[in-house]
Design a protein around this motif. Sequence first.
Motif: not given
Length: 377
Positions: A98-99, A187, A214, A240-242, A244-245
């Motif tokens: 993802n990152l 991150w 991050r 902010t990213i859960t 997408q994860l």
Amino acid sequence: MPMTFTPFELLEWQGRLGPTATHSLADSGCRPIRLRDLVNSEQSLNQLLDSELSYPPTCGTEHLRALIAQWHAGNADHASDVIVTVGAAEANTVVVENLIRPGDHVVTMSPGYRQVWGAAHNRGAVVVDVPLDAQRGWRPDIDALADVVRPGTRAIAVTTPNNPAGTILTEEEIQAIVSIADRVGAWILSDEVHRGTELYTDEVSPTFWGRYDRVVSVGSLSKAFGMPGLRLGWLIAPPTITPQLRQRHEYTTVSAAGPAMALAELALTPATRTRLLNRYRGFLRESWTQMQQWVDTHDQLLSVVPPQATSLAFVRYHLDLPSTEVAEALHARAGVLVGAGAHFGTEHHLRFTYGQEPAQLAAALEKTSQVLKELSA
Ligand SMILES: Cc1ncc(COP(=O)(O)O)c(C=O)c1O
């Protein structure tokens, strides 16, 4: 994307030589518990037997996510930031996929467990390894890290407690790494799979979780909880990213297994959690003395920086031979399987999983002594 695929050498090695090893000191998930040690009341047994084998919630049951949030944050407030995965292996994969984008600058440390390092390579990232130095007790050189991290650095990957060196990052080191990341908006991927395996304290090692917006922390039941076969891990990440994860996780495995989640709920219940951690730390403390004594009897040939945590001893050998050659000889001549330093990015070392049953450890070390004697003759 890179032209060549970087395989996970350590796992390839274990898979290739493990089946024919008679003394395995290579598997860091040592001395697993038996199901009966966990499911030890009629009530918990019946609950398990009555549970339906339906699809579980993709991110894990609410109860389990709350227990995991508790493990990292001391309270359940961040349960919705937890995604339960198939081992930390899946968690690391999902985060890297993802990152990390092709061409991204990613900083790792060596010696280190090479999953994130290899996965980032395979994403086409430019991966820069900051060496840890045995002379400094394998502690990170914060100035060297600050020099390497630059505007545009996408991620800094850390492992605490470290596999294979066993160092625990201090509060000050964690704060310094966070400041370095914050300066450029990088991150932090913090692999905390070995939390709970402390040798000299009953305090669980500090986590990166919650110190910066991050940070993704990764954990698992494979080490201190003695349950590697359950394949139950997790990540905890900011909102902010859960989402997408979670999408990556849904593509990869849909969810961890339902019975594994039920067993994980039992393991992470405060009283059981304490019992399991005491068990693991107890045998580590016992076996470390044995391991240290063995290293000391080879003082011309071997040296080790004592680990602060983990079941791992990263032992320096003073022979002019590559680590894979020494490790191959141990396997071929004595059936002893250890990790080679090359698998962790640091030559002239062998990684011993010392946290074995004392008699098994003694037998493996005796064989190792014989082979080392032959190699140094
Ligand atoms: C640092 C580290 N991260 C991740 C893993 C994978 O753990 P799991 O068994 O939870 O997939 C390991 C296993 O050895 C490890 O040592």
